[in-house]
Design a protein around this motif. Structure first.
Motif, mmCIF file in Angstrom:
data_model
loop_
_atom_site.group_PDB
_atom_site.id
_atom_site.type_symbol
_atom_site.label_atom_id
_atom_site.label_comp_id
_atom_site.label_asym_id
_atom_site.label_seq_id
_atom_site.Cartn_x
_atom_site.Cartn_y
_atom_site.Cartn_z
ATOM 1 N N GLY A 10 6.456 -1.210 -18.172
ATOM 2 C CA GLY A 10 5.285 -2.071 -18.139
ATOM 3 C C GLY A 10 4.405 -1.771 -16.950
ATOM 4 N N LEU A 11 3.451 -2.661 -16.728
ATOM 5 C CA LEU A 11 2.525 -2.551 -15.601
ATOM 6 C C LEU A 11 2.953 -3.539 -14.522
ATOM 7 C CD1 LEU A 11 -0.145 -1.625 -14.289
ATOM 8 C CD2 LEU A 11 -1.296 -3.430 -15.606
ATOM 9 N N VAL A 12 3.073 -3.054 -13.309
ATOM 10 C CA VAL A 12 3.517 -3.902 -12.202
ATOM 11 C C VAL A 12 2.781 -3.499 -10.938
ATOM 12 C CG1 VAL A 12 5.458 -2.376 -11.625
ATOM 13 C CG2 VAL A 12 5.574 -4.818 -11.040
ATOM 14 N N GLN A 13 2.594 -4.444 -10.041
ATOM 15 C CA GLN A 13 1.965 -4.126 -8.766
ATOM 16 C C GLN A 13 2.961 -3.481 -7.822
ATOM 17 O OE1 GLN A 13 0.246 -7.833 -7.365
ATOM 18 N NE2 GLN A 13 -1.732 -7.306 -8.268
ATOM 19 N N ALA A 14 2.437 -2.716 -6.895
ATOM 20 C CA ALA A 14 3.284 -2.102 -5.869
ATOM 21 C C ALA A 14 4.115 -3.175 -5.170
ATOM 22 C CB ALA A 14 2.429 -1.347 -4.865
ATOM 23 N N GLY A 15 5.389 -2.855 -4.964
ATOM 24 C CA GLY A 15 6.301 -3.821 -4.363
ATOM 25 C C GLY A 15 7.059 -4.650 -5.375
ATOM 26 N N GLY A 16 6.639 -4.581 -6.621
ATOM 27 C CA GLY A 16 7.281 -5.345 -7.676
ATOM 28 C C GLY A 16 8.534 -4.681 -8.214
ATOM 29 N N SER A 17 9.080 -5.279 -9.273
ATOM 30 C CA SER A 17 10.340 -4.815 -9.860
ATOM 31 C C SER A 17 10.237 -4.737 -11.378
ATOM 32 C CB SER A 17 11.479 -5.777 -9.503
ATOM 33 O OG SER A 17 11.685 -5.849 -8.122
ATOM 34 N N LEU A 18 11.025 -3.846 -11.937
ATOM 35 C CA LEU A 18 11.196 -3.736 -13.376
ATOM 36 C C LEU A 18 12.640 -3.362 -13.654
ATOM 37 C CD1 LEU A 18 8.055 -1.731 -14.637
ATOM 38 C CD2 LEU A 18 8.616 -4.111 -15.192
ATOM 39 N N ARG A 19 13.113 -3.696 -14.842
ATOM 40 C CA ARG A 19 14.450 -3.295 -15.268
ATOM 41 C C ARG A 19 14.347 -2.580 -16.612
ATOM 42 N NH1 ARG A 19 19.514 -6.587 -17.696
ATOM 43 N NH2 ARG A 19 21.224 -5.471 -16.673
ATOM 44 N N LEU A 20 14.739 -1.329 -16.595
ATOM 45 C CA LEU A 20 14.717 -0.525 -17.803
ATOM 46 C C LEU A 20 16.083 -0.563 -18.479
ATOM 47 C CD1 LEU A 20 12.828 2.656 -16.543
ATOM 48 C CD2 LEU A 20 11.892 0.463 -17.306
ATOM 49 N N SER A 21 16.062 -0.436 -19.807
ATOM 50 C CA SER A 21 17.297 -0.364 -20.588
ATOM 51 C C SER A 21 17.244 0.838 -21.513
ATOM 52 C CB SER A 21 17.467 -1.628 -21.435
ATOM 53 O OG SER A 21 17.532 -2.783 -20.640
ATOM 54 N N CYS A 22 18.418 1.359 -21.822
ATOM 55 C CA CYS A 22 18.516 2.476 -22.762
ATOM 56 C C CYS A 22 19.777 2.280 -23.590
ATOM 57 C CB CYS A 22 18.563 3.801 -22.022
ATOM 58 S SG CYS A 22 19.069 5.206 -23.046
ATOM 59 N N VAL A 23 19.590 2.198 -24.889
ATOM 60 C CA VAL A 23 20.716 2.122 -25.816
ATOM 61 C C VAL A 23 20.912 3.495 -26.439
ATOM 62 C CG1 VAL A 23 21.674 1.001 -27.839
ATOM 63 C CG2 VAL A 23 20.198 -0.292 -26.300
ATOM 64 N N ALA A 24 22.140 3.963 -26.432
ATOM 65 C CA ALA A 24 22.440 5.302 -26.933
ATOM 66 C C ALA A 24 23.412 5.247 -28.106
ATOM 67 C CB ALA A 24 23.028 6.156 -25.815
ATOM 68 N N SER A 25 23.379 6.285 -28.920
ATOM 69 C CA SER A 25 24.347 6.394 -30.011
ATOM 70 C C SER A 25 25.722 6.690 -29.444
ATOM 71 C CB SER A 25 23.920 7.488 -30.988
ATOM 72 O OG SER A 25 23.848 8.738 -30.309
ATOM 73 N N GLU A 26 26.728 6.484 -30.282
ATOM 74 C CA GLU A 26 28.104 6.696 -29.842
ATOM 75 C C GLU A 26 28.296 8.126 -29.353
ATOM 76 O OE1 GLU A 26 30.383 4.412 -29.659
ATOM 77 O OE2 GLU A 26 32.116 5.668 -29.175
ATOM 78 N N ARG A 27 27.786 9.086 -30.104
ATOM 79 C CA ARG A 27 27.975 10.494 -29.755
ATOM 80 C C ARG A 27 27.332 10.812 -28.412
ATOM 81 N NH1 ARG A 27 24.597 15.495 -31.148
ATOM 82 N NH2 ARG A 27 25.962 17.198 -30.514
ATOM 83 N N THR A 28 26.207 10.192 -28.157
ATOM 84 C CA THR A 28 25.476 10.466 -26.920
ATOM 85 C C THR A 28 26.157 9.825 -25.721
ATOM 86 O OG1 THR A 28 23.448 10.372 -28.239
ATOM 87 C CG2 THR A 28 23.197 10.378 -25.841
ATOM 88 N N PHE A 29 26.707 8.641 -25.925
ATOM 89 C CA PHE A 29 27.147 7.815 -24.802
ATOM 90 C C PHE A 29 28.600 8.027 -24.402
ATOM 91 C CE2 PHE A 29 25.931 4.181 -22.253
ATOM 92 C CZ PHE A 29 27.137 3.585 -21.913
ATOM 93 N N SER A 30 29.465 8.116 -25.389
ATOM 94 C CA SER A 30 30.898 8.088 -25.111
ATOM 95 C C SER A 30 31.345 9.222 -24.204
ATOM 96 C CB SER A 30 31.688 8.153 -26.421
ATOM 97 O OG SER A 30 31.448 7.010 -27.179
ATOM 98 N N ASN A 31 32.056 8.836 -23.156
ATOM 99 C CA ASN A 31 32.686 9.785 -22.229
ATOM 100 C C ASN A 31 31.698 10.662 -21.472
ATOM 101 O OD1 ASN A 31 35.350 8.967 -22.973
ATOM 102 N ND2 ASN A 31 35.132 10.182 -24.852
ATOM 103 N N ASN A 32 30.428 10.316 -21.520
ATOM 104 C CA ASN A 32 29.416 11.097 -20.798
ATOM 105 C C ASN A 32 28.852 10.328 -19.620
ATOM 106 O OD1 ASN A 32 29.373 13.467 -22.369
ATOM 107 N ND2 ASN A 32 28.028 12.507 -23.877
#
Length: 121
Positions: A10-32
């Protein structure tokens, strides 16, 4: 199949905060190890942060160390990037991927759509 879905930008002013998320498939995520990369306009995609497969190992690029925090929830196949004290130079499209720990490069050639972060001064 490699699937990655990023969100939270998103758009945020300097000094601000954001939290990103990423959902991955099983093949992509497991044990990596999983991590974040970013690509600013007109520049190459760069490594930002990585978390080991169990979340204990974490490593950050010098440009974000002390301001960003990576975490993962293996039950949800999700990684997060808490971004605090944001600067205009953090403006970029952010992507997640599995990561090769040896040299912090992406494991897969496929990418999600990314999530855009814009930091205003």
């Amino acid at each position: 199949q490699v699937q990655l879905v990023e969100s939270g930008g998103g758009l945020v002013q300097a000094g601000g905060s954001l939290r990103l998320s990423c959902v991955a498939s099983e093949r992509t995520f497991s044990n990596n190890a999983m991590g974040w990369f970013r690509q600013a306009p007109g520049k190459e995609r760069d490594f930002v942060a990585v978390a080991g497969s169990q979340g204990g190992y974490k490593y950050y690029s010098n440009s974000v160390k002390g301001r960003f925090t990576i975490s993962r929830d293996n039950a949800k196949r999700t990684i997060y990037l808490q971004m605090d004290s944001l600067k205009p130079e953090d403006t970029a499209d952010y992507y997640c991927n599995a990561v090769l720990i040896d040299n912090y490069i992406p494991l897969f050639n496929s990418w999600g759509q990314g999530t855009q972060v814009t930091v205003s001064s």
